[in-house]
Design a protein around this motif. Sequence first.
Motif, PDB file in Angstrom:
ATOM      1  N   ARG A   1      -1.543   7.158  -8.319  1.00  0.00           N
ATOM      2  CA  ARG A   1      -2.767   6.784  -9.046  1.00  0.00           C
ATOM      3  C   ARG A   1      -3.560   5.750  -8.230  1.00  0.00           C
ATOM      4  NH1 ARG A   1       1.135   6.909 -13.297  1.00  0.00           N
ATOM      5  NH2 ARG A   1       0.756   8.589 -14.788  1.00  0.00           N
ATOM      6  N   ASN A   2      -4.444   5.049  -8.899  1.00  0.00           N
ATOM      7  CA  ASN A   2      -5.388   4.135  -8.243  1.00  0.00           C
ATOM      8  C   ASN A   2      -4.729   2.977  -7.501  1.00  0.00           C
ATOM      9  OD1 ASN A   2      -6.576   5.406 -10.735  1.00  0.00           O
ATOM     10  ND2 ASN A   2      -8.459   4.698  -9.762  1.00  0.00           N
ATOM     11  N   SER A   3      -3.551   2.531  -7.937  1.00  0.00           N
ATOM     12  CA  SER A   3      -2.947   1.349  -7.315  1.00  0.00           C
ATOM     13  C   SER A   3      -2.540   1.585  -5.863  1.00  0.00           C
ATOM     14  CB  SER A   3      -1.736   0.867  -8.124  1.00  0.00           C
ATOM     15  OG  SER A   3      -0.664   1.770  -8.005  1.00  0.00           O
ATOM     16  N   THR A   4      -2.516   2.871  -5.444  1.00  0.00           N
ATOM     17  CA  THR A   4      -2.308   3.163  -4.020  1.00  0.00           C
ATOM     18  C   THR A   4      -3.496   3.947  -3.455  1.00  0.00           C
ATOM     19  OG1 THR A   4      -1.027   5.162  -4.552  1.00  0.00           O
ATOM     20  CG2 THR A   4       0.196   3.123  -4.156  1.00  0.00           C
ATOM     21  N   GLY A   5      -4.602   3.933  -4.192  1.00  0.00           N
ATOM     22  CA  GLY A   5      -5.819   4.561  -3.704  1.00  0.00           C
ATOM     23  C   GLY A   5      -5.966   6.027  -4.046  1.00  0.00           C
ATOM     24  N   GLU A   6      -5.152   6.532  -4.976  1.00  0.00           N
ATOM     25  CA  GLU A   6      -5.207   7.946  -5.345  1.00  0.00           C
ATOM     26  C   GLU A   6      -6.012   8.137  -6.625  1.00  0.00           C
ATOM     27  OE1 GLU A   6      -3.889  10.539  -3.784  1.00  0.00           O
ATOM     28  OE2 GLU A   6      -2.743   9.497  -2.226  1.00  0.00           O
ATOM     29  N   THR A   7      -6.957   9.030  -6.617  1.00  0.00           N
ATOM     30  CA  THR A   7      -7.675   9.430  -7.822  1.00  0.00           C
ATOM     31  C   THR A   7      -8.295  10.807  -7.603  1.00  0.00           C
ATOM     32  OG1 THR A   7      -9.404   8.846  -9.425  1.00  0.00           O
ATOM     33  CG2 THR A   7      -9.794   8.188  -7.141  1.00  0.00           C
ATOM     34  N   PRO A   8      -8.015  11.794  -8.441  1.00  0.00           N
ATOM     35  CA  PRO A   8      -7.134  11.716  -9.611  1.00  0.00           C
ATOM     36  C   PRO A   8      -5.654  11.668  -9.207  1.00  0.00           C
ATOM     37  CG  PRO A   8      -7.811  13.965  -9.265  1.00  0.00           C
ATOM     38  CD  PRO A   8      -8.575  13.142  -8.259  1.00  0.00           C
ATOM     39  N   ALA A   9      -4.787  11.522 -10.219  1.00  0.00           N
ATOM     40  CA  ALA A   9      -3.355  11.419  -9.955  1.00  0.00           C
ATOM     41  C   ALA A   9      -2.811  12.706  -9.357  1.00  0.00           C
ATOM     42  CB  ALA A   9      -2.613  11.092 -11.261  1.00  0.00           C
TER      43      ALA A   9
END
Length: 347
Positions: free
Chosen positions: A330-338
Amino acid sequence: MVSLKRIAAELDVSYSLVSKVLNGRLGTTGVSAATRDAIQKKAKELNYVPNRLAVALKAGRRGVVGIFFHHMGIPGSDLSDRLLKGLVDGLEQGSSRMWLRYFTTDCEFLDACDSRLRNEVDGLIVAGVYHAGLTERLRELERLGVPVVTMFDNEPAPSADNPVTRVQVSYFSHGYVPTRHLLDLGCRRLACLDTDQSRTKGFLQAHKDAKVRVDRSLVIPSKKFLKEDGRKAAKALLAAGLPVDGIVCQSDAQANGVICELILKGVKVPEQVKVTGVDNSPLAEECIVPITSMTSEVRKAGLKSVELLFQRIEGVKVKSVLIEPKLVARNSTGETPARSLNRAELE
């Protein structure tokens, strides 16, 4: 679920004849090979599954599975709910009833697990928080003819002298997969909250496999899996002035605390520091920065525990099972969407 009555109606034969053919109880009942084959073919066509409870009762069993459960996970993780859901769904699929007991201490388990147990259940599942002190009692139940399957939280690996069947989720992968994920993203100064030994071993092995040196000063002892433990670890890292570009937490609550503390101190997540958690719980999605997290797989473990116990009750030899969790980025490692990854995909 397809019934014997439906099969009988579709073939225009009697219910009792269908029951005798499918349950292997024809005896002296006369039936042509063509009719017998037609019944078996129709049952297969309709995906007929015998009612496990009825079969158990006819076989002299009780159709009841005992569940001893010690609540697991911290508030907000919903691990216990997911595990119980897996156990309930598995028992419903097998048309078996549940004999449920909660316990928190060895004594509570031993008091409830008395001589009457053998007369009330066909087998036993012991799940939740690991209790090393119950090992001998579980061995004794096996010797007395009560099949046992355990699904303990981070139970040690099976030993040669312990016949109890285990279902486990890989805690090693809980540390290995997120670490490899961050290393693959280019992080080279990773910190780890050291709460569980197996997860920390995964963290260290991921560095070894990626040929990246571990800075031992970034392995931060953390007593519990709580949000406050995450905040304390982040404060310690910042106070020491230790440069990090990623933090591998061992629970979503810890990750939540780390992220809150970093943002409070003006550190951007994930641009400056990437963060991962474990459990893929509601806490992961509700954090101010949605957390990349490892799945707990406890519902799957509950289903598998029931499946193996049914096989053991029926006399089938089974092996202990190790379930591999996945990473939901997810966002905490720069991923969006999951998106999701497992250990095999990273290797």
